[in-house]
Design an enzyme around this catalytic site. Sequence first.
Site, PDB file in Angstrom:
ATOM      1  N   SER A  95      24.555 -20.300  41.087  1.00 24.15           N
ATOM      2  CA  SER A  95      24.375 -19.780  39.561  1.00 24.15           C
ATOM      3  C   SER A  95      23.860 -20.399  38.713  1.00 24.15           C
ATOM      4  O   SER A  95      23.406 -21.520  38.813  1.00 24.15           O
ATOM      5  CB  SER A  95      25.934 -19.638  39.328  1.00 24.15           C
ATOM      6  OG  SER A  95      26.194 -18.761  38.288  1.00 24.15           O
ATOM      7  N   LEU A  96      23.568 -19.779  37.326  1.00 27.33           N
ATOM      8  CA  LEU A  96      22.897 -20.676  36.285  1.00 27.33           C
ATOM      9  C   LEU A  96      24.038 -21.750  35.865  1.00 27.33           C
ATOM     10  O   LEU A  96      23.155 -22.714  35.726  1.00 27.33           O
ATOM     11  CB  LEU A  96      22.891 -19.491  35.113  1.00 27.33           C
ATOM     12  CG  LEU A  96      22.207 -20.174  33.826  1.00 27.33           C
ATOM     13  CD1 LEU A  96      20.929 -20.666  34.160  1.00 27.33           C
ATOM     14  CD2 LEU A  96      22.075 -19.126  32.790  1.00 27.33           C
ATOM     15  N   TYR A  97      25.289 -21.405  35.732  1.00 26.33           N
ATOM     16  CA  TYR A  97      26.180 -22.374  35.219  1.00 26.33           C
ATOM     17  C   TYR A  97      27.650 -22.046  35.799  1.00 26.33           C
ATOM     18  O   TYR A  97      27.869 -20.911  36.246  1.00 26.33           O
ATOM     19  CB  TYR A  97      26.103 -22.783  33.786  1.00 26.33           C
ATOM     20  CG  TYR A  97      26.461 -21.615  32.913  1.00 26.33           C
ATOM     21  CD1 TYR A  97      27.720 -21.540  32.252  1.00 26.33           C
ATOM     22  CD2 TYR A  97      25.898 -20.434  32.711  1.00 26.33           C
ATOM     23  CE1 TYR A  97      28.440 -20.606  31.413  1.00 26.33           C
ATOM     24  CE2 TYR A  97      26.119 -19.339  32.010  1.00 26.33           C
ATOM     25  CZ  TYR A  97      27.386 -19.398  31.500  1.00 26.33           C
ATOM     26  OH  TYR A  97      28.028 -18.107  30.684  1.00 26.33           O
ATOM     27  N   HIS A 189      18.081 -19.300  38.458  1.00 32.14           N
ATOM     28  CA  HIS A 189      19.021 -18.107  37.991  1.00 32.14           C
ATOM     29  C   HIS A 189      19.573 -17.466  39.375  1.00 32.14           C
ATOM     30  O   HIS A 189      19.821 -16.199  39.054  1.00 32.14           O
ATOM     31  CB  HIS A 189      17.972 -17.263  37.518  1.00 32.14           C
ATOM     32  CG  HIS A 189      18.454 -16.156  36.372  1.00 32.14           C
ATOM     33  ND1 HIS A 189      18.322 -14.873  36.575  1.00 32.14           N
ATOM     34  CD2 HIS A 189      19.194 -16.410  35.164  1.00 32.14           C
ATOM     35  CE1 HIS A 189      19.100 -14.339  35.510  1.00 32.14           C
ATOM     36  NE2 HIS A 189      19.280 -15.246  34.505  1.00 32.14           N
ATOM     37  N   LYS A 191      22.206 -15.914  41.624  1.00 30.83           N
ATOM     38  CA  LYS A 191      23.785 -15.589  41.495  1.00 30.83           C
ATOM     39  C   LYS A 191      24.110 -15.281  43.119  1.00 30.83           C
ATOM     40  O   LYS A 191      24.114 -14.095  43.469  1.00 30.83           O
ATOM     41  CB  LYS A 191      24.019 -14.600  40.529  1.00 30.83           C
ATOM     42  CG  LYS A 191      23.233 -14.699  39.596  1.00 30.83           C
ATOM     43  CD  LYS A 191      23.648 -15.823  38.372  1.00 30.83           C
ATOM     44  CE  LYS A 191      22.645 -16.066  37.249  1.00 30.83           C
ATOM     45  NZ  LYS A 191      22.449 -15.060  36.366  1.00 30.83           N
ATOM     46  N   ASP A 196      32.233 -18.704  54.033  1.00 27.19           N
ATOM     47  CA  ASP A 196      32.087 -18.427  55.510  1.00 27.19           C
ATOM     48  C   ASP A 196      31.029 -17.275  55.557  1.00 27.19           C
ATOM     49  O   ASP A 196      29.716 -17.452  55.363  1.00 27.19           O
ATOM     50  CB  ASP A 196      33.427 -17.762  56.074  1.00 27.19           C
ATOM     51  CG  ASP A 196      34.562 -18.761  56.105  1.00 27.19           C
ATOM     52  OD1 ASP A 196      34.075 -20.179  56.081  1.00 27.19           O
ATOM     53  OD2 ASP A 196      35.794 -18.554  56.286  1.00 27.19           O
TER      54      ASP A 196
END
Length: 447
Positions: A95-97, A189, A191, A196
């Site tokens: 993710s970005l953050y 960037h 996401k 699993d």
Amino acid sequence: PPQDRTGRQELEIVLGDEHISFTTSKIGSLIDINNSRDPDGLRCFYYLNFDWISNYGPSFIIPASNFDVLYEPCDFFQELNKLFANAKNRIYISSLYFGTDPYEYKLIDSIRTALDKNPSLRLVVLLDHLRGLRIDNHKEKTTSKTMFLPLIEQYSSQVDFYLFHTPLLYGFLRQILPTRINESWGVQHMKIYIGDNNLIISGANLNKTYFDNRQDRYLKLNNCSNLCKFFIDIIETIAKQSFKIEKNHDQPIFMGKYHPYKGNNKQYRLEVEKNILSLIKTYQINYSKPKLLLNDQVLVVPLIQMGIFNINYDRDFNIYLYSHLPYKSKLYFATSYFNMTKEYEKELIDNKRQDTTISLLTASPQANGFYGSRGISRYVPAGYTENEREFIERAEKKYFNDGQIQMLEYYRSQWTYHAKGLWLYEENQDNYPILTCVGSPNFGLGL
């Protein structure tokens, strides 16, 4: 021979006493195929029109029943929480953050529970270096990194935490640019959220607004081990060229051979490009385009876009799609930040088929995430509105405002808009698209 108004064509060949007649008719949609005398044969022929998609990535065939479409931010949070809590072997987060509010602490608790129950479970986190170290809560001095530090300290043998740093920001520029503005030079960037063999693809970050009142898109794919392995290998490849946070080390440790902002910056970019391209080509060989799709199967082709490394599969796919839209098709776009590239504009406006229609959805100024913010960023929504105006003016000048291209703005009181993607519909087939893209690209500059 010329076709009649229904698309039927007839050719008769006379050779001596022999008469051979051929007739054809237009295939309008999958409904026509399913109602034909030879649906399996025609379906194979029909999908040949879309086999070009496999030129842009490996081809994974997944049963349609394995897909879950999530609609609301609260659904995204609940499924994400279950994805992490129920994992037994691996959790991958790209993710970005990662935010610093109560929602995010709940996710950390779920991850901790999974690590406790499963000593062999591996947690891998890949975030952006600039955004991941930015202080979100100035009172508590919390960042994305500090959220994961307790897990790194307690489960050091199970947890790997990485921060990717753009190679576009280096030298004197890196020293003088302030926080937030420096992120304009490029960020991590992707996401991608994996537990699993289950996967959630989205454009949403892991922050309270994305779990509460920021509309995005979320697609959950269940029991898709091969697709998960592909994304895991992408994450691992980038992680090897990123910074790692380790137990008892305050500063991030760079893991690669060439440094992104110290030393040979060019060699760093070439190294990442070589490794990612090699990985994608290997998967394309092992997961080549299928000869046939059954009624209950979906073709999934991951489109990787890393422009700073000269990897442009998503960009090239979009350009080809826009220039080869099917007869009388409808194309729907969604982007939170309207900043269309000149290449895309050329295909969508100048080179568009006259019989196709295009609708674009973007955030209204009030639904833009920068609306009402402090400093220079408060002018960002007005900039995107100006981009919309210029695009529509060009389209209207070309098509005399006949409705071939439409622009819509999302507005919902107290909500912001962050969804991206596209949907392609056939003529007279409005129930389901024949193609859709979901993920993080905004179809804009900075690809």
